[in-house]
Every structure is written in C-alpha cells, then in structure tokens.
Motif scaffolding. Structure first.
Motif, PDB file in Angstrom:
ATOM      1  N   ILE A   1      -3.039  -9.960   2.371  1.00 37.30           N
ATOM      2  CA  ILE A   1      -3.162  -8.595   2.912  1.00 37.30           C
ATOM      3  C   ILE A   1      -4.510  -8.001   2.525  1.00 37.30           C
ATOM      4  CG2 ILE A   1      -2.255  -6.255   2.700  1.00 37.30           C
ATOM      5  CD1 ILE A   1       0.540  -7.504   2.476  1.00 37.30           C
ATOM      6  N   LEU A   2      -4.935  -8.204   1.269  1.00 36.85           N
ATOM      7  CA  LEU A   2      -6.197  -7.636   0.802  1.00 36.85           C
ATOM      8  C   LEU A   2      -7.394  -8.275   1.496  1.00 36.85           C
ATOM      9  CD1 LEU A   2      -5.410  -7.399  -3.017  1.00 36.85           C
ATOM     10  CD2 LEU A   2      -5.686  -5.488  -1.426  1.00 36.85           C
ATOM     11  N   LEU A   3      -7.285  -9.545   1.879  1.00 35.76           N
ATOM     12  CA  LEU A   3      -8.396 -10.239   2.532  1.00 35.76           C
ATOM     13  C   LEU A   3      -8.446  -9.971   4.036  1.00 35.76           C
ATOM     14  CD1 LEU A   3      -8.171 -13.660   0.659  1.00 35.76           C
ATOM     15  CD2 LEU A   3      -9.973 -11.939   0.431  1.00 35.76           C
ATOM     16  N   SER A   4      -7.344  -9.468   4.600  1.00 37.51           N
ATOM     17  CA  SER A   4      -7.290  -9.222   6.043  1.00 37.51           C
ATOM     18  C   SER A   4      -7.561  -7.753   6.334  1.00 37.51           C
ATOM     19  CB  SER A   4      -5.917  -9.622   6.592  1.00 37.51           C
ATOM     20  OG  SER A   4      -4.907  -8.799   6.032  1.00 37.51           O
ATOM     21  N   GLY A   5      -7.782  -7.452   7.586  1.00 35.11           N
ATOM     22  CA  GLY A   5      -7.973  -6.079   8.026  1.00 35.11           C
ATOM     23  C   GLY A   5      -6.874  -5.670   8.978  1.00 35.11           C
ATOM     24  N   GLY A   6      -6.866  -4.415   9.368  1.00 38.82           N
ATOM     25  CA  GLY A   6      -5.890  -3.945  10.336  1.00 38.82           C
ATOM     26  C   GLY A   6      -4.512  -3.763   9.733  1.00 38.82           C
ATOM     27  N   ARG A   7      -3.486  -3.832  10.588  1.00 35.71           N
ATOM     28  CA  ARG A   7      -2.111  -3.599  10.166  1.00 35.71           C
ATOM     29  C   ARG A   7      -1.627  -4.771   9.304  1.00 35.71           C
ATOM     30  NH1 ARG A   7       0.472   0.312  12.982  1.00 35.71           N
ATOM     31  NH2 ARG A   7       2.503  -0.666  12.649  1.00 35.71           N
ATOM     32  N   THR A   8      -0.773  -4.438   8.365  1.00 36.66           N
ATOM     33  CA  THR A   8      -0.301  -5.475   7.438  1.00 36.66           C
ATOM     34  C   THR A   8       0.895  -6.240   7.993  1.00 36.66           C
ATOM     35  OG1 THR A   8       1.125  -3.869   6.326  1.00 36.66           O
ATOM     36  CG2 THR A   8      -1.094  -4.177   5.447  1.00 36.66           C
ATOM     37  N   GLY A   9       1.606  -5.663   8.946  1.00 34.33           N
ATOM     38  CA  GLY A   9       2.701  -6.369   9.596  1.00 34.33           C
ATOM     39  C   GLY A   9       3.870  -6.701   8.676  1.00 34.33           C
ATOM     40  N   PRO A  10       4.588  -7.791   9.010  1.00 28.68           N
ATOM     41  CA  PRO A  10       5.763  -8.177   8.205  1.00 28.68           C
ATOM     42  C   PRO A  10       5.410  -8.457   6.746  1.00 28.68           C
ATOM     43  CG  PRO A  10       5.742  -9.353  10.302  1.00 28.68           C
ATOM     44  CD  PRO A  10       4.426  -8.657  10.208  1.00 28.68           C
ATOM     45  N   LYS A  11       4.218  -9.011   6.515  1.00 31.07           N
ATOM     46  CA  LYS A  11       3.842  -9.276   5.120  1.00 31.07           C
ATOM     47  C   LYS A  11       3.786  -7.970   4.331  1.00 31.07           C
ATOM     48  CE  LYS A  11       1.095 -13.449   5.981  1.00 31.07           C
ATOM     49  NZ  LYS A  11      -0.259 -14.047   5.939  1.00 31.07           N
ATOM     50  N   GLY A  12       3.204  -6.936   4.958  1.00 30.40           N
ATOM     51  CA  GLY A  12       3.130  -5.642   4.283  1.00 30.40           C
ATOM     52  C   GLY A  12       4.506  -5.068   4.009  1.00 30.40           C
ATOM     53  N   ALA A  13       5.405  -5.218   4.979  1.00 31.93           N
ATOM     54  CA  ALA A  13       6.773  -4.723   4.782  1.00 31.93           C
ATOM     55  C   ALA A  13       7.459  -5.473   3.647  1.00 31.93           C
ATOM     56  CB  ALA A  13       7.566  -4.872   6.080  1.00 31.93           C
ATOM     57  N   ASN A  14       7.223  -6.800   3.591  1.00 28.50           N
ATOM     58  CA  ASN A  14       7.835  -7.615   2.539  1.00 28.50           C
ATOM     59  C   ASN A  14       7.323  -7.192   1.164  1.00 28.50           C
ATOM     60  OD1 ASN A  14       7.942 -10.086   0.676  1.00 28.50           O
ATOM     61  ND2 ASN A  14       9.302 -10.685   2.355  1.00 28.50           N
ATOM     62  N   VAL A  15       5.991  -7.017   1.048  1.00 31.72           N
ATOM     63  CA  VAL A  15       5.409  -6.616  -0.245  1.00 31.72           C
ATOM     64  C   VAL A  15       5.874  -5.215  -0.622  1.00 31.72           C
ATOM     65  CG1 VAL A  15       3.260  -6.124  -1.482  1.00 31.72           C
ATOM     66  CG2 VAL A  15       3.420  -8.133  -0.005  1.00 31.72           C
ATOM     67  N   THR A  16       5.919  -4.313   0.369  1.00 33.20           N
ATOM     68  CA  THR A  16       6.385  -2.944   0.088  1.00 33.20           C
ATOM     69  C   THR A  16       7.810  -2.962  -0.452  1.00 33.20           C
ATOM     70  OG1 THR A  16       4.983  -2.049   1.836  1.00 33.20           O
ATOM     71  CG2 THR A  16       6.810  -0.669   1.082  1.00 33.20           C
ATOM     72  N   SER A  17       8.667  -3.747   0.186  1.00 32.10           N
ATOM     73  CA  SER A  17      10.062  -3.858  -0.268  1.00 32.10           C
ATOM     74  C   SER A  17      10.121  -4.408  -1.692  1.00 32.10           C
ATOM     75  CB  SER A  17      10.839  -4.757   0.690  1.00 32.10           C
ATOM     76  OG  SER A  17      12.157  -4.964   0.230  1.00 32.10           O
ATOM     77  N   PHE A  18       9.283  -5.414  -1.966  1.00 32.44           N
ATOM     78  CA  PHE A  18       9.253  -6.007  -3.317  1.00 32.44           C
ATOM     79  C   PHE A  18       8.818  -4.974  -4.354  1.00 32.44           C
ATOM     80  CE2 PHE A  18       8.705  -8.904  -6.674  1.00 32.44           C
ATOM     81  CZ  PHE A  18       7.459  -8.667  -7.254  1.00 32.44           C
ATOM     82  N   LEU A  19       7.747  -4.217  -4.028  1.00 31.85           N
ATOM     83  CA  LEU A  19       7.264  -3.202  -4.978  1.00 31.85           C
ATOM     84  C   LEU A  19       8.297  -2.110  -5.194  1.00 31.85           C
ATOM     85  CD1 LEU A  19       3.512  -2.808  -3.897  1.00 31.85           C
ATOM     86  CD2 LEU A  19       4.446  -4.144  -5.786  1.00 31.85           C
ATOM     87  N   GLN A  20       9.004  -1.712  -4.122  1.00 33.91           N
ATOM     88  CA  GLN A  20      10.044  -0.688  -4.271  1.00 33.91           C
ATOM     89  C   GLN A  20      11.184  -1.183  -5.150  1.00 33.91           C
ATOM     90  OE1 GLN A  20      10.880   0.089  -0.146  1.00 33.91           O
ATOM     91  NE2 GLN A  20       9.422   1.805  -0.021  1.00 33.91           N
ATOM     92  N   SER A  21      11.511  -2.475  -5.025  1.00 36.46           N
ATOM     93  CA  SER A  21      12.578  -3.029  -5.872  1.00 36.46           C
ATOM     94  C   SER A  21      12.159  -3.041  -7.335  1.00 36.46           C
ATOM     95  CB  SER A  21      12.932  -4.444  -5.407  1.00 36.46           C
ATOM     96  OG  SER A  21      11.870  -5.355  -5.690  1.00 36.46           O
ATOM     97  N   GLN A  22      10.857  -3.276  -7.601  1.00 34.74           N
ATOM     98  CA  GLN A  22      10.367  -3.253  -8.982  1.00 34.74           C
ATOM     99  C   GLN A  22      10.317  -1.829  -9.526  1.00 34.74           C
ATOM    100  OE1 GLN A  22       9.665  -6.210 -10.751  1.00 34.74           O
ATOM    101  NE2 GLN A  22      10.760  -6.881  -8.928  1.00 34.74           N
ATOM    102  N   LEU A  23      10.046  -0.876  -8.626  1.00 35.36           N
ATOM    103  CA  LEU A  23       9.913   0.522  -9.045  1.00 35.36           C
ATOM    104  C   LEU A  23      11.210   1.074  -9.602  1.00 35.36           C
ATOM    105  CD1 LEU A  23       7.537   2.537  -8.983  1.00 35.36           C
ATOM    106  CD2 LEU A  23       8.488   3.448  -6.865  1.00 35.36           C
ATOM    107  N   VAL A  24      12.330   0.679  -9.010  1.00 37.25           N
ATOM    108  CA  VAL A  24      13.621   1.231  -9.445  1.00 37.25           C
ATOM    109  C   VAL A  24      14.096   0.623 -10.758  1.00 37.25           C
ATOM    110  CG1 VAL A  24      14.291   1.685  -7.071  1.00 37.25           C
ATOM    111  CG2 VAL A  24      14.949  -0.474  -8.123  1.00 37.25           C
ATOM    112  N   LEU A  25      13.446  -0.478 -11.202  1.00 39.21           N
ATOM    113  CA  LEU A  25      13.882  -1.144 -12.432  1.00 39.21           C
ATOM    114  C   LEU A  25      13.276  -0.534 -13.686  1.00 39.21           C
ATOM    115  CD1 LEU A  25      13.677  -4.881 -11.292  1.00 39.21           C
ATOM    116  CD2 LEU A  25      15.736  -3.470 -11.533  1.00 39.21           C
ATOM    117  N   GLN A  26      12.384   0.440 -13.539  1.00 44.51           N
ATOM    118  CA  GLN A  26      11.692   0.987 -14.715  1.00 44.51           C
ATOM    119  C   GLN A  26      11.485   2.491 -14.524  1.00 44.51           C
ATOM    120  OE1 GLN A  26       8.132   2.042 -14.104  1.00 44.51           O
ATOM    121  NE2 GLN A  26       8.978   1.858 -12.038  1.00 44.51           N
ATOM    122  N   ASN A  27      11.010   3.156 -15.580  1.00 44.86           N
ATOM    123  CA  ASN A  27      10.732   4.587 -15.499  1.00 44.86           C
ATOM    124  C   ASN A  27       9.289   4.903 -15.886  1.00 44.86           C
ATOM    125  OD1 ASN A  27      10.745   4.097 -18.209  1.00 44.86           O
ATOM    126  ND2 ASN A  27      12.108   5.782 -18.755  1.00 44.86           N
TER     127      ASN A  27
END
Length: 691
Positions: A94-120
């Motif tokens: 994603i960092l090396l590409s330009g434009g919309r992140t597409g499914p990869k961006g959605a996957n990474v976003t979901s992963f980061l959100q799952s990590q966010l809820v595990l900590q404070n």
C-alpha cells in the motif's frame, strides 16, 4: 536583728524591688515559654514540611514510573502490530502504490481496528508514506490527510528511526496529542513509510490526575516544554491548553532539574512542591500542596503559643505585685526542689513502667514458649509410650501412623527450638553480621530447589521472577534465612493449585536505593487484625496451614530483626481469600542487565525469521484460543531461548488465568516435555502472527 535588717531593706528599696520583681517575674514566666515554644514549633514545623515533601515525592515518583510503563507498553504494542508478516507485506504494498488502497486497504484497516480494541494505549493507528499521506487509518476521516503539509512536528524524525512525539497542541485536531512512531522498511532496508499510534491522552490524564494519596489542596499535573502549556488538566480551575503557565517549580522542571522547594504556584498560592523532568515526554511533572494545609497544625500551635505566653505574662505580673523578695526567694528554692523532685519521680515512674512492661512482655513470651514446647511433647510422649507398650499388638499400618505422628511432633519441637536459638543469638548479639553482595536470583533459585518437594507434595507452583543480574547488599545468611522462611510460610498457607512467587525490583540504580523483595502467594490471606499481631513478641499468633501444618509463631519476628539488622524494613499486604505478599527491602548493590523479554535485538530477530522459515507447521492445526499479544511475546522469547521449563511454567500460569487457554497450553507443555523446539516455534509463530 536579722529580721529587722530585712524590713529596713524592704522599706528603702520597695519601689525598685517591686519594679525589678515584676520584670523578673514576667521574664521568668514568658521567656522560657517563648524559647521552648519556638524550639518546639521549629522542630514540629520541620517534621511537617519533611512529611509533606516526602508525600509529594512518593506520589510523583509513583506516577512517573506508571507513565514510563505506559509508554513502554505502547511501544511494545506498536511493535507487536508490525510482527504479522502478512499484514506487514500488505502495508508495504500500500505504501509503495498510489491511488486507492482497495481490498488490501480494507484488510489492513480491519486488522488495525482489531488490534486497537485489544489495548488502551492508543486512540488511533495509521500508516503514512514518505510524502506524509495517510494511506490507512482506523479513523476513516484521517485517510488522505497529509501530515507533512499539516507541518506535524514528528514527520521528519519519524522517517529516520523509532520516535515518541511528546505531547503537543495539534491545531488540526484542536487537542493535545502524543504519537508513537515506528518506520516501516522495504526488503532492501529503505524506509517506505511509518506506522503511527496516536496515544490515548485520557489514559495519561487518568494516571497523572488520580487523587489517590492527595489532600484537598494537593494536585499533580504535567507541563509541556513546548510552550509551558498543560498536558493534563488542573484540579482547581478551567484552563486553556494553548496558554502558558509559569512558576518556580515549572521553570525548574522544564530545565531538567529534579528537586523540591517552597514557592508560589501558577495559581499564585504558596505551595510545597516537588518537580521532576520526564525526558520521554519532554514535560515536567509537578506535585504540589498548599502550605496553608500542609502546615496548618504548625500555625495552630503557633497561635496557641502566643495566647499561652500572653496569659503567662499577665499571671506573672499579678503574682509579682503581691509577694516579697524574701517569699520569692523561699518560693523559688522550694519550687526548684519540688520541680526537680517531680522530674526525678516522673523519670523514675517512666523507667519503672518501661521495665515493668518489658518484664511482662518477656514473661508472656516465655509463657508462650513454654506452652508451645509442652504442646508437641504431649503426643510425642503419649504415642511413643503407646508404641513401646503395644508394638507387638498393633498392625504395621498403625505403627506407621503413630511413627508419622511422633515424627511430626518431634519436627515441630525442633523447628521451635531452632527459631528460639536464632532469636536468642540475635538478642545477645552473637550472630555476626557480614555484608556482601547478594546474588538475589541465585538465592531465590536455591530456596525454590530446597522447597520444591514440599511444593510438589501440596500441588503448589513455586516460581521465581527475580531479574537476572540484580544484586543487593547485606548478610547472605540472614537474607537467605528470611527468603526461605517467608517462602515456607507462603507454601504453608497456599492450597492445592496455588502459586507462590519470589520477585524483586530495585527502586533505583544507585547505592542510596533499595531492592524490594516480595514473596507472594495465592493462598488464604490474612485479616488486617491478624497482620497487626504478627510482628509483636508479646502476642502469640500461629495458624494451621492449608494442610494442617503447624508453625512456631516466631518466624516473622526473627525475619523482622534480621531485615532491620540489614538496614531494611518488612511489611505485609494481604486480602482474605486472595493471597498475601510479604515485602522487605535490602540496600541496592548493582544490576547487570540482560536482554529483556519482548525486546529482541537484531540477532534474535534473524533467528526468529530463520525459525519461521525452517520450522514445520502441521497441515491441519487445531483451532486454539491463545493469550494476549504481550503474553505471546513472552512465550516467543522463551521458545527462542529453548527454555522448556519456562514454557511449561508459562503454560501453567496461563491455564490458571483462563480455562479457554488450556487446549493451547496443554499442547505447548506436551511439546516442551519432549524438547521439540522446532514444533514449538512453528506453533508459536502461527498464532503469534494471528494475534
């Protein structure tokens, strides 16, 4: 003839004598009171000031340590997010590409959100490229924002190495922000972007503004070095986070000076303040209490003393006008003799009372000892007599049971006599003190090795959490006796399935500091009422253990004397039904640090990658519920070091915390018993990555 001369003298000098007598009477009445009161107020005032400074010092140090732990956990959390190989690859693409992140961006976003809820630690996790464009964020409105164009202070530094951006006022968000940043590297070693975590400032505020241990006018707060603005809220009034605040304590802290003083605060109040510089946050920590509250008792005594002195002066004037030099002389002599007699009688009475109490305590102590010595002898004599008379008439099983009872009674007598001997040697000064460097990890392991069979017999886990390389200073025999005695007590009151832990930590790395050693258990606990009895010789308190073990009631008294001879102190923290922690201190000697768990160096990271590439993962892996990423990091480090015993101990502890972990921990322990290192690494890598 003599009386007539006195009368003549009085007649000639009546006025002068009267004036001198009044002056002298007032001086005698007022000056001693003033001098004594001034000395007392000075001593009392100094004690009150020292107490207030110590209180603020303790609170500030405790909160600084908690802040540092919070920041360290935040860095570890961010590191753990980047340990997932698949997600790291997607982030890089994603960092090396330009434009919309597409499914990869959605996957990474979901992963980061799952990590966010595990900590404070964090409110938001996001990644941006070397141009400053946020490519993925757990906050949707942040995607596409350019931190470089916003002139965020952390942008340039974040592209070079790991960095914690101290709290600052973010104009774009209109709030205080703090950021933890970790560069993301391409396979060729080039920085292609940054993983950033926006710290939860509310958590920092909760740590700093907690009212625990603070009086009404006391407060703790953080001031940023950026423009002297508040990082955390003030306890007393509303504030503008963009405004600057100044005081002697604030200026000293922001110059990197640590200390305490009396000064006027930012609220224009006279305070007793403690100021500390926190380099990680580039902020000053201040703990302050108003002098009016801290020294209220001193001011009250001072006012009362003035009134007392005035009353004494009036009384002296009244008395001086009505008496003669002759009567004054006789009275002075009589009063002096009477005062000395009363003082001597009072001193003698105090000495007698102390001697009487000491004798009573000693008599009670010897009465307790005599009773405790007599108690075990009753079954010892009875059973041994019965065994002598009926040895040929009872079954071998009965003989065995009676022999066991005789052994237990004899062992109780021996333990009591052993404790009495140690106590006697301490009292008579016959126990020679030899100060040496104390290898605390080794001493803890020796105690565990000595008591392993006892622990196994009760089904209790016995473990050490003393950091390798931590040394105290004191008499090795005494401190070893204390650790062994406390651990034995902990085993005694811990039921089957419980845990007894020996731990230690230093409150600083200098010769003026102490090491705090803790022997804790998950046993039955002790009531507050009984805690007060444990260190009193005149109060006999001995309780049966969970397996009906008997004690002598002298162990903690001996431990207290040994700890105090080593310059430390001992105390107990306990809660009924949850367990007990007995803590004591010894002077700090040195610390030889080793690689910390979860903080792997380059070599360890290479080994981890190699293990991941070469370990064989079963084609069909069962579905396990595994512990948190932090706990999995501990397991990973144990697996990398090949510590099979440590893995089994870790598995037992996790299984006790949550029964859902049992399938996973049982599999780990099975592999550890067979020393199957590659299989363990493969299993840990798989689930470590999934977290």
């Amino acid at each position: 003839m003599f009386n007539s001369k006195i009368q003549t003298f009085f007649a000639k000098h009546r006025i002068n004598i009267g004036l001198a007598l009044n002056t002298y009477s007032v001086s005698l009445a007022v000056l001693p009171v003033v001098i004594v009161v001034m000395i007392a107020i000075n001593m009392f005032g100094q004690q009150a000031r020292d107490q207030a400074v110590n209180q603020m010092n303790s609170i500030a140090e405790a909160k600084i340590q908690e802040i540092q732990r919070w920041l360290k956990n935040s860095e570890i959390t961010l590191d753990l997010v980047l340990t997932n190989p698949e997600q790291y690859r997607r982030m890089s693409e994603i960092l090396l590409s330009g434009g919309r992140t597409g499914p990869k961006g959605a996957n990474v976003t979901s992963f980061l959100q799952s990590q966010l809820v595990l900590q404070n630690s964090f409110e938001e996790l996001y990644i941006y490229n070397t141009d400053g464009e946020i490519r993925v964020s757990t906050s949707e409105e942040q995607v596409g924002v350019n931190v470089k164009e916003q002139k965020q202070p952390y942008f340039e530094t974040s592209l070079k190495n790991r960095y914690i951006q101290p709290p600052y006022y973010d104009d774009a968000k209109g709030a205080i922000n703090g950021i933890v940043l970790q560069p993301i590297y391409h396979i060729n070693g080039e920085v292609i972007g940054v993983m950033a975590g926006r710290l939860n400032i509310n958590t920092l505020a909760d740590i700093v503004t907690s009212r625990v241990g603070l009086n009404k006018t006391a407060e703790t707060y953080l001031i940023s070095a950026e423009n002297n603005n508040f990082v955390t809220p003030s306890h007393f009034e509303k504030y503008n986070p963009t405004s600057s605040y100044h005081s002697f304590g604030i200026e000293a802290a922001l110059k990197g000076v640590n200390g305490e003083d009396f000064y006027r605060s930012y609220r224009d109040k006279e305070v007793i303040g403690v100021y500390r510089w926190i380099p990680e946050l580039k902020s000053g920590m201040l703990a302050e209490i108003e002098q009016a509250e801290a020294l209220k008792a001193v001011y009250d005594v001072q006012n009362l003393s003035i009134i007392t002195a005035a009353i004494a002066a009036i009384i002296a004037l009244i008395i001086g006008r009505g008496i003669t030099i002759w009567i004054i002389g006789l009275y002075a002599v009589a009063e002096q003799e009477l005062t000395e007699r009363k003082r001597a009688e009072a001193a003698l009475q105090v000495a007698n009372q102390e001697l009487t109490k000491m004798n009573a305590d000693k008599d009670k102590f010897f009465s307790i000892v005599a009773h405790d010595l007599k108690g075990p002898f009753q079954p010892l004599l009875g059973l041994s007599h019965l065994l002598t008379e009926m040895a040929d008439k009872v079954s071998p099983k009965d003989v065995h049971e009676m022999s066991e009872s005789i052994y237990r009674s004899a062992k109780n007598v021996y333990n009591l006599l052993e404790n009495l001997l140690q106590w006697s040697r301490l009292q008579r000064g016959r126990m020679e003190f030899q100060s040496t460097a104390l290898d605390l990890p080794r001493m803890a392991e020796q105690t565990i090795n000595l008591l392993t069979e006892n622990a196994a017999a009760k089904g209790v886990i016995l473990q050490s959490q003393v950091p390798n390389g931590l040394f105290g200073r004191g008499d090795e025999y005494m401190i070893d006796t204390v650790i062994r005695n406390l651990t034995s007590n902990a085993l005694k009151f811990t039921p089957h399935g419980g845990v007894v832990t020996i731990a230690a930590q230093a409150d600083g790395l200098s010769a003026e500091n102490f090491v705090e050693v803790v022997v804790s258990d998950t046993g039955v606990g002790i009531s507050e009422e009984n805690i007060q009895k444990l260190f009193k010789m005149e109060v006999h308190h001995s309780t049966l253990g969970t397996a009906k073990e008997q004690g002598t009631g002298l162990g903690l008294i001996i431990c207290q004397e040994m700890v105090e001879k080593n310059g430390g102190r001992i105390w107990i923290e306990s809660e009924l039904g949850k367990g007990t922690a007995v803590k004591f201190t010894v002077p700090f000697d040195k610390f030889i640090p080793e690689t910390k768990v979860g903080n792997l160096g380059t070599e360890a990271k290479d080994l981890r990658l190699e293990a991941h590439q070469t370990a064989t993962i079963p084609s069909e892996t069962p579905s396990f519920i595994v512990p948190s990423p932090t706990e999995m990091a501990v397991l990973f480090d144990l697996a990398m070091r090949g510590d099979m015993e440590g893995i089994q101990s870790w598995g037992s502890r996790m299984a006790q915390q949550n029964e859902q972990f049992i399938p996973f921990t049982a599999k780990l322990e099975e592999l550890a018993r067979g020393f199957e290192e590659e299989e363990i690494l493969a299993l840990v890598e798989q689930f470590y990555g999934e977290k």
